[in-house]
Design a protein around this motif. Structure first.
Motif, short mmCIF file in Angstrom:
data_model
loop_
_atom_site.label_atom_id
_atom_site.label_comp_id
_atom_site.label_asym_id
_atom_site.label_seq_id
_atom_site.Cartn_x
_atom_site.Cartn_y
_atom_site.Cartn_z
N SER A 137 -5.37 -18.11 6.12
CA SER A 137 -6.74 -18.14 5.58
C SER A 137 -7.56 -16.97 6.10
CB SER A 137 -7.41 -19.47 5.94
OG SER A 137 -6.73 -20.56 5.35
N ALA A 138 -7.33 -16.58 7.35
CA ALA A 138 -8.04 -15.44 7.92
C ALA A 138 -7.72 -14.15 7.16
CB ALA A 138 -7.69 -15.29 9.40
N ASP A 139 -6.44 -13.97 6.80
CA ASP A 139 -6.06 -12.78 6.04
C ASP A 139 -6.72 -12.78 4.66
OD1 ASP A 139 -4.51 -11.87 8.11
OD2 ASP A 139 -2.66 -12.76 7.35
N THR A 140 -6.74 -13.93 4.01
CA THR A 140 -7.37 -14.00 2.68
C THR A 140 -8.86 -13.74 2.76
OG1 THR A 140 -5.71 -15.61 1.97
CG2 THR A 140 -7.73 -15.46 0.67
N LEU A 141 -9.51 -14.37 3.75
CA LEU A 141 -10.95 -14.18 3.91
C LEU A 141 -11.27 -12.73 4.29
CD1 LEU A 141 -13.69 -15.64 3.89
CD2 LEU A 141 -13.35 -16.11 6.33
N GLY A 142 -10.42 -12.16 5.14
CA GLY A 142 -10.64 -10.77 5.54
C GLY A 142 -10.53 -9.82 4.37
N ALA A 143 -9.55 -10.07 3.48
CA ALA A 143 -9.35 -9.17 2.33
C ALA A 143 -10.43 -9.31 1.28
CB ALA A 143 -7.97 -9.44 1.72
N THR A 144 -10.92 -10.53 1.05
CA THR A 144 -11.85 -10.75 -0.05
C THR A 144 -13.31 -10.68 0.36
OG1 THR A 144 -11.71 -13.15 0.32
CG2 THR A 144 -10.21 -12.19 -1.31
N VAL A 145 -13.62 -10.85 1.65
CA VAL A 145 -15.01 -10.85 2.09
C VAL A 145 -15.29 -9.72 3.09
CG1 VAL A 145 -16.83 -12.18 3.24
CG2 VAL A 145 -15.20 -13.34 1.72
N ILE A 146 -14.52 -9.66 4.15
CA ILE A 146 -14.79 -8.69 5.21
C ILE A 146 -14.51 -7.26 4.74
CG2 ILE A 146 -14.27 -8.01 7.57
CD1 ILE A 146 -15.67 -10.71 7.29
N ALA A 147 -13.32 -7.04 4.19
CA ALA A 147 -12.92 -5.68 3.80
C ALA A 147 -13.88 -5.05 2.79
CB ALA A 147 -11.49 -5.69 3.26
N PRO A 148 -14.29 -5.73 1.72
CA PRO A 148 -15.23 -5.08 0.79
C PRO A 148 -16.54 -4.69 1.44
CG PRO A 148 -14.20 -6.98 -0.25
CD PRO A 148 -13.81 -7.02 1.19
N VAL A 149 -17.08 -5.55 2.31
CA VAL A 149 -18.35 -5.23 2.96
C VAL A 149 -18.20 -4.04 3.90
CG1 VAL A 149 -20.12 -6.11 4.53
CG2 VAL A 149 -19.20 -7.60 2.76
N VAL A 150 -17.17 -4.06 4.72
CA VAL A 150 -16.97 -3.00 5.70
C VAL A 150 -16.64 -1.67 5.02
CG1 VAL A 150 -15.49 -2.21 7.59
CG2 VAL A 150 -16.31 -4.57 7.55
N GLU A 151 -15.69 -1.70 4.11
CA GLU A 151 -15.22 -0.45 3.51
C GLU A 151 -16.28 0.19 2.63
OE1 GLU A 151 -11.53 -1.29 1.57
OE2 GLU A 151 -10.56 -2.02 3.40
N GLU A 152 -16.96 -0.59 1.81
CA GLU A 152 -17.98 0.00 0.95
C GLU A 152 -19.18 0.51 1.75
OE1 GLU A 152 -17.45 0.79 -2.08
OE2 GLU A 152 -15.50 -0.18 -1.95
N LEU A 192 -13.94 3.87 -8.30
CA LEU A 192 -14.74 3.05 -9.22
C LEU A 192 -15.73 2.18 -8.45
CD1 LEU A 192 -15.32 1.99 -12.06
CD2 LEU A 192 -13.45 0.36 -11.75
N PHE A 193 -15.29 1.57 -7.35
CA PHE A 193 -16.20 0.74 -6.57
C PHE A 193 -17.35 1.57 -6.01
CE2 PHE A 193 -11.96 -1.39 -5.30
CZ PHE A 193 -11.89 -2.03 -6.53
N THR A 194 -17.01 2.66 -5.35
CA THR A 194 -18.03 3.43 -4.63
C THR A 194 -18.95 4.19 -5.58
OG1 THR A 194 -16.33 3.70 -2.92
CG2 THR A 194 -18.34 4.97 -2.65
N VAL A 195 -18.46 4.50 -6.78
CA VAL A 195 -19.31 5.16 -7.77
C VAL A 195 -20.53 4.31 -8.10
CG1 VAL A 195 -19.36 5.65 -10.25
CG2 VAL A 195 -17.68 6.78 -8.79
N LEU A 196 -20.39 2.99 -8.04
CA LEU A 196 -21.55 2.12 -8.28
C LEU A 196 -22.64 2.38 -7.24
CD1 LEU A 196 -19.66 -1.19 -9.12
CD2 LEU A 196 -20.82 0.33 -10.72
N THR A 197 -22.24 2.58 -6.00
CA THR A 197 -23.20 2.95 -4.96
C THR A 197 -23.80 4.32 -5.26
OG1 THR A 197 -21.92 1.70 -3.33
CG2 THR A 197 -23.52 3.29 -2.49
N GLY A 198 -22.97 5.25 -5.69
CA GLY A 198 -23.46 6.59 -6.01
C GLY A 198 -24.45 6.59 -7.15
N MET A 237 -19.52 -3.83 -3.56
CA MET A 237 -18.87 -4.86 -2.74
C MET A 237 -18.34 -6.00 -3.60
SD MET A 237 -21.54 -5.15 0.44
CE MET A 237 -21.82 -3.79 1.58
N GLY A 238 -19.13 -6.44 -4.60
CA GLY A 238 -18.69 -7.52 -5.46
C GLY A 238 -17.46 -7.18 -6.27
#
Length: 467
Positions: A133-148, A228-234, A263-264
């Motif tokens: 569950s930690a891996d799933t939560l990390g990939a779907t919640v933590i990683a998008p917030v941190v990376e973006e 594509l994700f980061t272009v939304l920020t741009g 992030m979404g």
């Protein structure tokens, strides 16, 4: 034709920040405000980040896996960078901004993501005693917030410290896209190198190997995912750049909105594998591909709008004598610009072609500056920036004008045979005083002799500098 600038209706330069202020006391800039110190600190930071990320990735993949991952991960990079550079052809930004963006994504952002994601995932696993569950939560919640957030930091830095180079949506898209390309490059090395190590242990090879499957998903199917994700920020930063300095709330909220959208979408993409057997393909076909097509259309439409702005704003400077009547038409056409550079390169060499390219870039910046000023979105240094751009154009006019007028003639719409006169103004050989550019024999020295160089200004409305 005037041999000096048409008019200098500008106030004198303001006193330099390092000069004598009104109280007569000489103040010197602090050592950390010097450009060399800031550049040195930034280069050192990126270099150290690169060394650390190199060691971390090599530790996880091994030397052989690292080399395999590096060789495969580099394949989409030139194509993606070339695509973003093509989008930026109307007003190309300096290469140093792109180099910084790519280096930040590949080194600093990747390092932040690896460290933060690993720490957060381990903390969740210890707190819940459920590693899966930690891996799933990390990939779907933590990683998008941190990376973006880490990638958005590069866009923010360019937005704050290279404000002259960040004037609209296309600039935001390009900086964000190149940053994400660098990030995906490092991440692909890690994933592909790890997959190769797995194949070495299991003995798999060929098309059925984990390396081949990883390469197909990350490099063939979705090389545009991170951009594509980061272009939304741009885009959020780009719209904020169009808002002007007076709308502070909008300049803050729009980038945040773009970051939240990035992030979404990133979370949706990472969580697609948990949506069932065909969840990944459903998200890819139903969301990712349409979103990619929509953003591509938006950026291309914005680029065409920028060219239209050039055609609409520059005639005011042509009426004042800074430009020839044909130049706004030529500068508002990518084909005409290319012909102008080629014409200068054939007759005067590559240095002349580069000067024409710089002339085109300065003229485009001038058009955008005036467009923002007319709409009440100009910055405090509008007058000084306008004078600076006009002086840059004036310095290069002897090389650029003949080439641009030639391009205007080559790309001008044909005149119907039954018409006694064309429906747009005719210049140069038809009576303009811009034909000789101040040179005898009516041509620029170094270019072939022939008719005067003032050609059709194009079918845009008559210039009105006060509208």
């Amino acid at each position: 034709m005037a041999i000096s600038p048409p008019f200098p209706p500008y106030p004198p330069h303001p006193p330099h920040p390092g000069g004598a202020p009104e109280d007569g006391v000489l103040r010197h800039a602090h050592w950390w405000q010097h450009r060399g110190v800031r550049y040195g600190a930034l280069i050192t930071l990126l270099a150290l980040s690169g060394l650390v990320i190199l060691a971390l990735v090599r530790e996880q993949t091994g030397s052989e896996g690292f080399l395999v991952g590096l060789g495969l991960a580099v394949l989409p990079v030139p194509l993606l960078v070339a695509a973003f550079r093509w989008l930026d052809r109307v007003e190309p930004g300096p290469w140093r901004n792109l180099v910084f963006a790519f280096a930040w994504g590949a080194c600093a952002a990747a390092l932040i993501a690896i460290v933060a994601n690993s720490f957060a995932t381990r903390w969740i696993a210890m707190a819940t005693a459920d590693p899966s569950s930690a891996d799933t939560l990390g990939a779907t919640v933590i990683a998008p917030v941190v990376e973006e957030s880490a990638k958005a930091a590069a866009v923010l830095l360019v937005f704050l410290f290279r404000r002259r180079d960040f004037t609209g949506i296309v600039d935001g898209v390009v900086i964000a896209g190149v940053t994400a390309t660098g990030f995906a490059f490092t991440e692909n090395i890690l994933y592909l190198g790890t997959a190769f190590g797995t194949d070495q242990l299991t003995g798999d090879s060929g098309i059925s190997s984990v390396t081949a499957a990883t390469f197909f998903v990350r490099v063939v199917m979705s090389p545009f995912a991170h951009p594509l994700f980061t272009v939304l920020t741009g885009i959020g930063f780009g719209i904020a750049a169009l808002s002007g300095d007076r709308r502070q709330l909008r300049r803050v909220l729009l980038p945040l909105a773009g970051l939240l959208l990035a992030m979404g979408m990133h979370a949706l993409w990472n969580g697609s594998s948990s949506f069932g057997e065909f969840g990944f393909f459903a998200v890819y076909v139903a969301i990712m591909v349409p979103a990619f097509g929509l953003l591509t259309w938006l950026v291309v439409w914005t680029r065409q709008r920028e060219l239209r702005t050039v055609r609409e704003e520059l005639p005011a400077y042509a009426a004042a004598g800074w430009l020839t009547p044909a130049e706004p038409f030529a500068l508002g056409s990518m084909r005409a610009r290319r012909l102008a550079r080629g014409y200068a390169g054939r007759h005067l060499g590559r240095p002349a072609a580069r000067e024409v390219a710089r002339y085109e870039a300065y003229a485009t910046s001038l058009a955008f500056l005036r467009h923002r000023g007319r709409r009440g979105r100009g910055d405090a240094d509008f007058v000084l920036r306008e004078r600076e751009l006009l002086n840059e154009l004036w310095r290069r006019k002897d090389v650029a004008r003949p080439a641009l007028d030639h391009a205007a003639r080559m790309t001008a719409p044909p005149v119907p045979v039954r018409m006694a006169a064309p429906p747009w103004p005719m210049y140069g050989a038809h009576g303009s005083s811009y034909g000789s550019y101040g040179h005898p024999q009516g041509h620029h020295p170094g270019y072939p002799a022939g008719p005067a160089y003032g050609y059709p200004a194009g079918p845009y409305p008559a210039p009105n500098p006060y509208r």
